[in-house]
Write a protein that holds these residues in place. Sequence first.
Motif, mmCIF file in Angstrom:
data_model
loop_
_atom_site.group_PDB
_atom_site.id
_atom_site.type_symbol
_atom_site.label_atom_id
_atom_site.label_comp_id
_atom_site.label_asym_id
_atom_site.label_seq_id
_atom_site.Cartn_x
_atom_site.Cartn_y
_atom_site.Cartn_z
ATOM 1 N N LEU A 93 -29.094 10.168 11.091
ATOM 2 C CA LEU A 93 -27.752 9.590 11.027
ATOM 3 C C LEU A 93 -27.782 8.334 10.151
ATOM 4 O O LEU A 93 -28.827 7.698 10.012
ATOM 5 C CB LEU A 93 -27.274 9.230 12.436
ATOM 6 C CG LEU A 93 -26.920 10.442 13.312
ATOM 7 C CD1 LEU A 93 -26.634 10.010 14.736
ATOM 8 C CD2 LEU A 93 -25.730 11.191 12.730
ATOM 9 N N ARG A 119 -24.551 13.845 17.480
ATOM 10 C CA ARG A 119 -23.805 13.765 16.216
ATOM 11 C C ARG A 119 -24.623 14.170 15.000
ATOM 12 O O ARG A 119 -24.132 14.106 13.878
ATOM 13 C CB ARG A 119 -23.284 12.324 16.047
ATOM 14 C CG ARG A 119 -22.401 11.921 17.208
ATOM 15 C CD ARG A 119 -22.011 10.456 17.193
ATOM 16 N NE ARG A 119 -21.151 10.124 16.088
ATOM 17 C CZ ARG A 119 -20.429 8.989 16.014
ATOM 18 N NH1 ARG A 119 -20.477 8.119 17.011
ATOM 19 N NH2 ARG A 119 -19.679 8.737 14.967
ATOM 20 N N ASP A 120 -25.865 14.569 15.192
ATOM 21 C CA ASP A 120 -26.759 14.735 14.048
ATOM 22 C C ASP A 120 -27.030 16.182 13.642
ATOM 23 O O ASP A 120 -27.813 16.419 12.732
ATOM 24 C CB ASP A 120 -28.088 14.020 14.325
ATOM 25 C CG ASP A 120 -28.788 14.566 15.560
ATOM 26 O OD1 ASP A 120 -28.154 15.335 16.322
ATOM 27 O OD2 ASP A 120 -29.966 14.236 15.761
ATOM 28 N N ARG A 180 -20.759 17.105 16.056
ATOM 29 C CA ARG A 180 -20.402 16.868 14.660
ATOM 30 C C ARG A 180 -20.554 15.375 14.397
ATOM 31 O O ARG A 180 -20.647 14.591 15.337
ATOM 32 C CB ARG A 180 -18.970 17.349 14.391
ATOM 33 C CG ARG A 180 -17.953 16.861 15.399
ATOM 34 C CD ARG A 180 -16.755 17.815 15.602
ATOM 35 N NE ARG A 180 -16.284 18.339 14.360
ATOM 36 C CZ ARG A 180 -16.314 19.641 14.025
ATOM 37 N NH1 ARG A 180 -16.748 20.543 14.878
ATOM 38 N NH2 ARG A 180 -15.890 20.047 12.849
ATOM 39 N N PRO A 181 -20.628 14.977 13.118
ATOM 40 C CA PRO A 181 -20.928 13.556 12.832
ATOM 41 C C PRO A 181 -19.946 12.598 13.517
ATOM 42 O O PRO A 181 -20.364 11.543 14.007
ATOM 43 C CB PRO A 181 -20.833 13.469 11.307
ATOM 44 C CG PRO A 181 -20.564 14.833 10.780
ATOM 45 C CD PRO A 181 -20.620 15.807 11.885
ATOM 46 N N ASN A 182 -18.672 12.939 13.535
ATOM 47 C CA ASN A 182 -17.683 12.152 14.269
ATOM 48 C C ASN A 182 -17.029 13.066 15.309
ATOM 49 O O ASN A 182 -16.183 13.887 14.958
ATOM 50 C CB ASN A 182 -16.625 11.600 13.313
ATOM 51 C CG ASN A 182 -17.206 10.586 12.351
ATOM 52 O OD1 ASN A 182 -17.791 9.583 12.767
ATOM 53 N ND2 ASN A 182 -17.059 10.844 11.056
ATOM 54 N N GLY A 215 -17.985 4.152 17.292
ATOM 55 C CA GLY A 215 -18.108 3.951 15.851
ATOM 56 C C GLY A 215 -17.988 5.246 15.071
ATOM 57 O O GLY A 215 -18.344 6.322 15.563
ATOM 58 N N LEU A 216 -17.474 5.115 13.858
ATOM 59 C CA LEU A 216 -17.281 6.264 12.973
ATOM 60 C C LEU A 216 -18.183 6.166 11.759
ATOM 61 O O LEU A 216 -18.408 5.075 11.229
ATOM 62 C CB LEU A 216 -15.831 6.302 12.477
ATOM 63 C CG LEU A 216 -14.748 6.610 13.495
ATOM 64 C CD1 LEU A 216 -13.373 6.372 12.868
ATOM 65 C CD2 LEU A 216 -14.861 8.044 13.981
ATOM 66 N N TYR A 217 -18.652 7.310 11.289
ATOM 67 C CA TYR A 217 -19.326 7.399 9.994
ATOM 68 C C TYR A 217 -18.351 7.967 8.967
ATOM 69 O O TYR A 217 -17.680 8.950 9.250
ATOM 70 C CB TYR A 217 -20.525 8.348 10.065
ATOM 71 C CG TYR A 217 -21.568 7.997 11.080
ATOM 72 C CD1 TYR A 217 -22.290 6.817 10.986
ATOM 73 C CD2 TYR A 217 -21.860 8.862 12.134
ATOM 74 C CE1 TYR A 217 -23.265 6.501 11.923
ATOM 75 C CE2 TYR A 217 -22.837 8.556 13.072
ATOM 76 C CZ TYR A 217 -23.531 7.371 12.966
ATOM 77 O OH TYR A 217 -24.497 7.071 13.892
ATOM 78 N N ILE A 265 -18.057 10.330 6.126
ATOM 79 C CA ILE A 265 -18.938 11.444 5.735
ATOM 80 C C ILE A 265 -18.638 11.940 4.322
ATOM 81 O O ILE A 265 -19.216 12.921 3.873
ATOM 82 C CB ILE A 265 -18.844 12.615 6.735
ATOM 83 C CG1 ILE A 265 -17.409 13.167 6.783
ATOM 84 C CG2 ILE A 265 -19.283 12.164 8.124
ATOM 85 C CD1 ILE A 265 -17.321 14.539 7.436
ATOM 86 N N ARG A 304 -25.872 14.244 2.652
ATOM 87 C CA ARG A 304 -26.492 14.304 3.976
ATOM 88 C C ARG A 304 -25.944 15.459 4.820
ATOM 89 O O ARG A 304 -26.666 16.057 5.627
ATOM 90 C CB ARG A 304 -26.215 12.975 4.701
ATOM 91 C CG ARG A 304 -26.807 12.844 6.081
ATOM 92 C CD ARG A 304 -26.206 11.625 6.822
ATOM 93 N NE ARG A 304 -26.356 10.378 6.095
ATOM 94 C CZ ARG A 304 -27.365 9.513 6.252
ATOM 95 N NH1 ARG A 304 -28.307 9.774 7.121
ATOM 96 N NH2 ARG A 304 -27.408 8.399 5.550
ATOM 97 N N TRP A 305 -24.652 15.749 4.648
ATOM 98 C CA TRP A 305 -23.976 16.728 5.513
ATOM 99 C C TRP A 305 -23.786 18.082 4.850
ATOM 100 O O TRP A 305 -23.052 18.941 5.352
ATOM 101 C CB TRP A 305 -22.614 16.171 5.953
ATOM 102 C CG TRP A 305 -22.687 14.818 6.559
ATOM 103 C CD1 TRP A 305 -22.269 13.646 6.008
ATOM 104 C CD2 TRP A 305 -23.240 14.473 7.837
ATOM 105 N NE1 TRP A 305 -22.527 12.595 6.847
ATOM 106 C CE2 TRP A 305 -23.125 13.076 7.987
ATOM 107 C CE3 TRP A 305 -23.833 15.209 8.872
ATOM 108 C CZ2 TRP A 305 -23.568 12.395 9.123
ATOM 109 C CZ3 TRP A 305 -24.273 14.546 10.000
ATOM 110 C CH2 TRP A 305 -24.143 13.154 10.117
ATOM 111 N N LEU A 321 -13.551 11.891 7.569
ATOM 112 C CA LEU A 321 -14.162 11.806 8.895
ATOM 113 C C LEU A 321 -14.657 13.152 9.422
ATOM 114 O O LEU A 321 -15.663 13.219 10.128
ATOM 115 C CB LEU A 321 -13.159 11.234 9.920
ATOM 116 C CG LEU A 321 -12.679 9.812 9.688
ATOM 117 C CD1 LEU A 321 -11.661 9.437 10.769
ATOM 118 C CD2 LEU A 321 -13.850 8.826 9.690
ATOM 119 N N ASP A 322 -13.925 14.218 9.132
ATOM 120 C CA ASP A 322 -14.295 15.509 9.726
ATOM 121 C C ASP A 322 -13.582 16.640 9.002
ATOM 122 O O ASP A 322 -12.504 16.446 8.432
ATOM 123 C CB ASP A 322 -13.910 15.531 11.217
ATOM 124 C CG ASP A 322 -14.652 16.589 12.027
ATOM 125 O OD1 ASP A 322 -15.612 17.193 11.508
ATOM 126 O OD2 ASP A 322 -14.270 16.801 13.195
#
Lengths: 165, 165
Positions: free
Chosen positions: A16, A83-84, A107-109, B23-25, B27, B58-59, B140-141
């Motif tokens: 992450l 989330r990873d 999911r990441p978020n 917290g948010l990433y 993406i 990364r995703w 975000l998603d």
Amino acid sequence: MADPFGIRPGEIAVDLPENFDAGLYYIGRIRTPWKSREECPKNARESDAICTIEVDARWASALQGVETCSHLLVLYWMHEARRDLVLQSPRHYNEQRGSFALRSPVRPNPIAASVVKLLRIEGTKLSVAGLDCLDGTPLLDLKPYFASTDAVPDAVVGWHAEIKR
Amino acid sequence: MADPFGIRPGEIAVDLPENFDAGLYYIGRIRTPWKSREECPKNARESDAICTIEVDARWASALQGVETCSHLLVLYWMHEARRDLVLQSPRHYNEQRGSFALRSPVRPNPIAASVVKLLRIEGTKLSVAGLDCLDGTPLLDLKPYFASTDAVPDAVVGWHAEIKR
């Protein structure tokens, strides 16, 4: 402990990012009949349970006009999800798939988006049908559902359609 | 300076909570033709512009299977929006309304949800139609859009229907 983090064969995790980019406020809680992930329906159409969205008093005025909506888009935080994972092998399917091709909480978020039918508002409590989440799930947002932009009845998820054939 | 924070008559702000709860990433980023809020279409159906969703490397693997979807639900972060208004008086309507009854970017958690038509995927770049956000908007998603649970063609937003009459 071959599987200490709950990864199944074929699943792939990534590192992450080191920091968050933005912050969320929990603006309320969702009350449902389901106290564990195993109890939750697989999706909201499998249940006609009436759930309660409790909005924090701070945001009470933001509900003005919501009572005129037949349906709402509810965003909530799936706070128990890792989330990873980028590739997942859901138990009920036999193949690995990318997290962005799934509605899995992982999911990441971990923001969920569900369309609910609004049944009643009393103060800051909304009775709704169409949720499938854990009791106590943090609420992030409520939006009016506009059929003109949000409804696409002929949309297709190809991989899912093939499974059902 | 009667209006230092951009509040219009009838609009109400509240104190924000002291801390974030989650917290948010970011993406990825969304590339659109619109460089300022004034240029953005009022909603995505006003434009058939093709926009590009750039997912961070990364995703990349999380996109596996997304190519089979005709439509996606895109969540993104409206990073320029204030978060403390509970009642708003949008310029194009004549009445104040609660933030949860509006799709305005101004809300406690400025997460936007838009349904897009997926036109093409090349690597980590998705060409889509149906967005109305600023160029550079943080992603975000991405979720597969399931007509069975996401499409409610007969949903009504009462206050909006009355305006149009």
